[in-house]
Design a protein around this motif. Structure first.
Motif, PDB file in Angstrom:
ATOM      1  N   SER A  39     -12.954  48.427  68.164  1.00 18.47           N
ATOM      2  CA  SER A  39     -12.248  49.525  67.061  1.00 18.47           C
ATOM      3  C   SER A  39     -11.034  48.982  66.262  1.00 18.47           C
ATOM      4  O   SER A  39     -10.546  49.604  65.160  1.00 18.47           O
ATOM      5  CB  SER A  39     -11.794  50.230  68.021  1.00 18.47           C
ATOM      6  N   ARG A  40     -10.823  47.411  66.383  1.00 15.76           N
ATOM      7  CA  ARG A  40      -9.813  47.233  65.691  1.00 15.76           C
ATOM      8  C   ARG A  40     -10.092  47.302  64.100  1.00 15.76           C
ATOM      9  O   ARG A  40     -10.317  46.704  64.234  1.00 15.76           O
ATOM     10  CB  ARG A  40      -9.474  45.692  66.369  1.00 15.76           C
ATOM     11  N   ARG A  41      -8.272  47.743  63.351  1.00 18.60           N
ATOM     12  CA  ARG A  41      -8.464  48.054  62.305  1.00 18.60           C
ATOM     13  C   ARG A  41      -7.275  46.807  61.267  1.00 18.60           C
ATOM     14  O   ARG A  41      -6.732  47.226  62.042  1.00 18.60           O
ATOM     15  CB  ARG A  41      -9.233  48.441  61.400  1.00 18.60           C
ATOM     16  N   SER A  42      -8.425  46.551  60.385  1.00 14.07           N
ATOM     17  CA  SER A  42      -6.606  45.976  59.625  1.00 14.07           C
ATOM     18  C   SER A  42      -5.981  47.290  58.853  1.00 14.07           C
ATOM     19  O   SER A  42      -6.371  48.224  58.632  1.00 14.07           O
ATOM     20  CB  SER A  42      -6.854  45.014  58.356  1.00 14.07           C
ATOM     21  N   ILE A  43      -4.803  47.481  59.870  1.00 15.66           N
ATOM     22  CA  ILE A  43      -3.485  47.983  59.397  1.00 15.66           C
ATOM     23  C   ILE A  43      -2.921  48.008  57.919  1.00 15.66           C
ATOM     24  O   ILE A  43      -1.735  46.688  58.625  1.00 15.66           O
ATOM     25  CB  ILE A  43      -2.848  48.961  60.692  1.00 15.66           C
ATOM     26  N   ARG A  44      -3.120  48.950  57.220  1.00 18.45           N
ATOM     27  CA  ARG A  44      -1.949  49.017  55.724  1.00 18.45           C
ATOM     28  C   ARG A  44      -0.922  49.632  55.767  1.00 18.45           C
ATOM     29  O   ARG A  44      -0.248  49.652  54.182  1.00 18.45           O
ATOM     30  CB  ARG A  44      -3.025  48.103  54.835  1.00 18.45           C
ATOM     31  N   ASP A  45      -0.688  50.005  56.312  1.00 23.51           N
ATOM     32  CA  ASP A  45       0.775  50.984  56.532  1.00 23.51           C
ATOM     33  C   ASP A  45       1.199  51.503  57.718  1.00 23.51           C
ATOM     34  O   ASP A  45       0.977  51.755  58.633  1.00 23.51           O
ATOM     35  CB  ASP A  45       0.535  52.014  56.073  1.00 23.51           C
ATOM     36  N   PHE A 110       4.625  43.348  53.448  1.00 25.29           N
ATOM     37  CA  PHE A 110       3.682  42.948  54.261  1.00 25.29           C
ATOM     38  C   PHE A 110       3.449  44.112  54.610  1.00 25.29           C
ATOM     39  O   PHE A 110       2.871  44.724  56.011  1.00 25.29           O
ATOM     40  CB  PHE A 110       5.125  42.359  55.611  1.00 25.29           C
ATOM     41  N   ARG A 111       2.765  45.116  53.735  1.00 20.96           N
ATOM     42  CA  ARG A 111       1.939  46.061  54.333  1.00 20.96           C
ATOM     43  C   ARG A 111       2.551  46.990  54.613  1.00 20.96           C
ATOM     44  O   ARG A 111       2.275  47.498  55.701  1.00 20.96           O
ATOM     45  CB  ARG A 111       1.260  45.406  54.325  1.00 20.96           C
ATOM     46  N   ASN A 112       3.793  47.098  54.314  1.00 25.11           N
ATOM     47  CA  ASN A 112       4.910  48.187  55.111  1.00 25.11           C
ATOM     48  C   ASN A 112       5.180  47.577  56.486  1.00 25.11           C
ATOM     49  O   ASN A 112       5.817  48.676  57.213  1.00 25.11           O
ATOM     50  CB  ASN A 112       4.640  48.936  54.359  1.00 25.11           C
ATOM     51  N   SER A 150      -2.194  45.819  63.271  1.00 22.82           N
ATOM     52  CA  SER A 150      -1.944  44.563  62.333  1.00 22.82           C
ATOM     53  C   SER A 150      -2.361  44.066  61.498  1.00 22.82           C
ATOM     54  O   SER A 150      -3.362  44.924  61.116  1.00 22.82           O
ATOM     55  CB  SER A 150      -2.462  43.151  63.891  1.00 22.82           C
ATOM     56  N   CYS A 151      -2.451  43.015  60.427  1.00 24.24           N
ATOM     57  CA  CYS A 151      -3.449  42.823  59.806  1.00 24.24           C
ATOM     58  C   CYS A 151      -2.719  41.712  59.292  1.00 24.24           C
ATOM     59  O   CYS A 151      -1.374  41.119  58.688  1.00 24.24           O
ATOM     60  CB  CYS A 151      -2.940  43.853  58.502  1.00 24.24           C
ATOM     61  N   CYS A 152      -3.460  40.667  59.814  1.00 24.60           N
ATOM     62  CA  CYS A 152      -3.573  39.887  58.158  1.00 24.60           C
ATOM     63  C   CYS A 152      -3.287  38.737  57.253  1.00 24.60           C
ATOM     64  O   CYS A 152      -3.899  39.717  56.444  1.00 24.60           O
ATOM     65  CB  CYS A 152      -4.709  38.943  58.212  1.00 24.60           C
ATOM     66  N   LEU A 153      -2.222  38.303  57.093  1.00 25.26           N
ATOM     67  CA  LEU A 153      -1.856  38.601  55.677  1.00 25.26           C
ATOM     68  C   LEU A 153      -1.874  37.183  55.340  1.00 25.26           C
ATOM     69  O   LEU A 153      -1.235  35.828  55.056  1.00 25.26           O
ATOM     70  CB  LEU A 153      -0.898  39.026  55.184  1.00 25.26           C
ATOM     71  N   GLY A 154      -3.157  36.315  54.236  1.00 26.61           N
ATOM     72  CA  GLY A 154      -2.797  35.189  53.760  1.00 26.61           C
ATOM     73  C   GLY A 154      -2.003  35.366  52.728  1.00 26.61           C
ATOM     74  O   GLY A 154      -1.914  34.369  52.105  1.00 26.61           O
ATOM     75  N   SER A 155      -1.619  35.785  51.809  1.00 27.12           N
ATOM     76  CA  SER A 155      -1.490  36.153  50.872  1.00 27.12           C
ATOM     77  C   SER A 155       0.370  35.771  50.726  1.00 27.12           C
ATOM     78  O   SER A 155       0.744  35.548  49.774  1.00 27.12           O
ATOM     79  CB  SER A 155      -1.332  37.951  50.189  1.00 27.12           C
ATOM     80  N   VAL A 156       0.699  36.030  52.423  1.00 27.35           N
ATOM     81  CA  VAL A 156       2.274  35.472  51.940  1.00 27.35           C
ATOM     82  C   VAL A 156       2.990  33.772  52.016  1.00 27.35           C
ATOM     83  O   VAL A 156       3.778  34.044  51.622  1.00 27.35           O
ATOM     84  CB  VAL A 156       2.827  35.907  54.174  1.00 27.35           C
ATOM     85  N   LEU A 181       0.042  29.015  57.549  1.00 27.49           N
ATOM     86  CA  LEU A 181      -1.299  29.273  57.902  1.00 27.49           C
ATOM     87  C   LEU A 181      -1.297  30.545  57.679  1.00 27.49           C
ATOM     88  O   LEU A 181      -2.283  31.031  56.154  1.00 27.49           O
ATOM     89  CB  LEU A 181      -1.968  29.366  59.151  1.00 27.49           C
ATOM     90  N   VAL A 182      -0.538  31.753  57.772  1.00 23.09           N
ATOM     91  CA  VAL A 182      -0.976  32.582  57.700  1.00 23.09           C
ATOM     92  C   VAL A 182       0.703  33.733  57.844  1.00 23.09           C
ATOM     93  O   VAL A 182       1.331  33.316  58.922  1.00 23.09           O
ATOM     94  CB  VAL A 182      -2.386  33.741  58.081  1.00 23.09           C
ATOM     95  N   GLY A 183       0.457  35.439  58.102  1.00 25.84           N
ATOM     96  CA  GLY A 183       1.710  35.603  58.195  1.00 25.84           C
ATOM     97  C   GLY A 183       0.350  37.347  59.084  1.00 25.84           C
ATOM     98  O   GLY A 183      -0.413  37.588  58.461  1.00 25.84           O
ATOM     99  N   ALA A 197     -14.487  50.544  59.485  1.00 31.82           N
ATOM    100  CA  ALA A 197     -14.405  49.194  59.310  1.00 31.82           C
ATOM    101  C   ALA A 197     -15.497  49.034  57.862  1.00 31.82           C
ATOM    102  O   ALA A 197     -16.651  49.174  57.586  1.00 31.82           O
ATOM    103  CB  ALA A 197     -15.597  48.946  60.720  1.00 31.82           C
ATOM    104  N   PRO A 198     -15.174  47.458  57.102  1.00 34.85           N
ATOM    105  CA  PRO A 198     -16.322  47.189  56.455  1.00 34.85           C
ATOM    106  C   PRO A 198     -17.007  46.711  56.960  1.00 34.85           C
ATOM    107  O   PRO A 198     -17.147  46.049  57.995  1.00 34.85           O
ATOM    108  CB  PRO A 198     -15.052  46.317  55.838  1.00 34.85           C
ATOM    109  N   GLU A 199     -18.113  46.812  56.096  1.00 39.22           N
ATOM    110  CA  GLU A 199     -19.428  45.781  56.406  1.00 39.22           C
ATOM    111  C   GLU A 199     -19.221  44.840  57.248  1.00 39.22           C
ATOM    112  O   GLU A 199     -18.918  44.048  56.395  1.00 39.22           O
ATOM    113  CB  GLU A 199     -20.297  46.474  55.890  1.00 39.22           C
ATOM    114  N   ARG A 200     -20.079  45.055  58.066  1.00 37.32           N
ATOM    115  CA  ARG A 200     -20.542  43.691  58.988  1.00 37.32           C
ATOM    116  C   ARG A 200     -21.857  43.591  58.633  1.00 37.32           C
ATOM    117  O   ARG A 200     -22.861  44.213  58.813  1.00 37.32           O
ATOM    118  CB  ARG A 200     -20.161  43.370  60.463  1.00 37.32           C
ATOM    119  N   ASP A 201     -22.245  41.917  57.886  1.00 34.63           N
ATOM    120  CA  ASP A 201     -23.839  41.383  57.920  1.00 34.63           C
ATOM    121  C   ASP A 201     -24.285  40.937  59.430  1.00 34.63           C
ATOM    122  O   ASP A 201     -23.528  39.429  59.709  1.00 34.63           O
ATOM    123  CB  ASP A 201     -23.778  40.726  56.758  1.00 34.63           C
TER     124      ASP A 201
END
Ligand SMILES: Cc1cc2nc3c(=O)[nH]c(=O)nc-3n(C[C@H](O)[C@H](O)[C@H](O)COP(=O)(O)O)c2cc1C
Length: 209
Positions: A39-45, A110-112, A150-156, A181-183, A197-201
């Protein structure tokens, strides 16, 4: 039936009940772990309130209990919940790319998130990046199990390596020879509805007979 027999029967009954509850406990533990992972998802707010330091302490503890090659623990983790720090880096990022401030409800880069963990490892290392990835996921799953997004942020990373952000990179006190490496954004989700959830392959993992 004498007293001793009665006592023995009572002990056997209690042990049997104990076994059943233990088994039930084991299966529910598996279900809980799987539910947290799936159920974990990247949270962006996020809400503005930083993650409490007590909860962040537990998240960090779960992070450092990740496996690492030869238990080298080659990571460096720096948690920042100083609003001024995050706002200053945001200003630098926005100056470089004003478009990011156009995101809906934009408060920071940082996605707020009010709390950000910066993850680093040695530039030259046998498995620093891999181990730090395991630490990162442990932290994100622990957070999710506590209702913290949480959300991994490579953009940082590229922003932190700009000349303007140098004082902030230095404030992270990374050991000599370490690279960022990441924020990871952490915070209480602004929206109680978790994103889909974004689709998984599933074809990316299979048995070889
Ligand atoms: C190394 C790494 C870097 C990422 N960088 C960003 C980022 O800069 N911005 C962002 O919004 N999401 C970022 N993500 C999150 C991914 O987009 C997200 O994990 C992926 O789409 C799957 O979605 P989920 O986490 O909700 O399952 C990053 C994830 C990883 C693992």
């Amino acid at each position: 039936m004498n007293k001793i027999s009665k006592l023995l029967i009572a002990i056997m009954a209690i042990s049997a009940i104990g076994c059943v509850t233990e088994n039930r406990g084991a299966s529910s533990k598996a279900e809980v772990v799987q539910e947290v992972i799936l159920s974990r998802r990247s949270i962006r707010d996020y809400k503005e309130e930083p993650v409490s330091r007590e909860e962040m302490g537990k998240i960090l503890e779960c992070g450092i209990y990740a496996p690492s090659a030869m238990n080298m623990q080659p990571w460096a983790v720096r948690v920042v919940d100083n609003k001024e720090f995050l706002d200053d880096v945001t200003a630098i990022a926005v100056k470089q790319n004003p478009k990011i401030a156009e995101q809906p409800n934009f408060r920071n880069f940082f996605r707020n998130a009010p709390t950000v963990a910066f993850i680093a490892c040695p530039e030259v290392s046998y498995s620093g990046e891999y181990d730090s990835g395991l630490l990162s996921e442990n932290m994100m799953l622990a957070a999710w199990s506590m209702g913290i997004g949480s959300c991994c942020l490579g953009s940082v990373v590229p922003v932190m390596y700009t000349e303007e952000a140098k004082p902030y990179l230095e404030r992270l006190e990374l050991p000599e020879g370490y690279k960022l490496l990441v924020g990871i954004a952490f915070g209480y989700p602004a929206d109680e509805n978790t994103p889909a959830a974004p689709e998984r392959d599933a074809n990316k993992a299979y048995y070889i007979e």
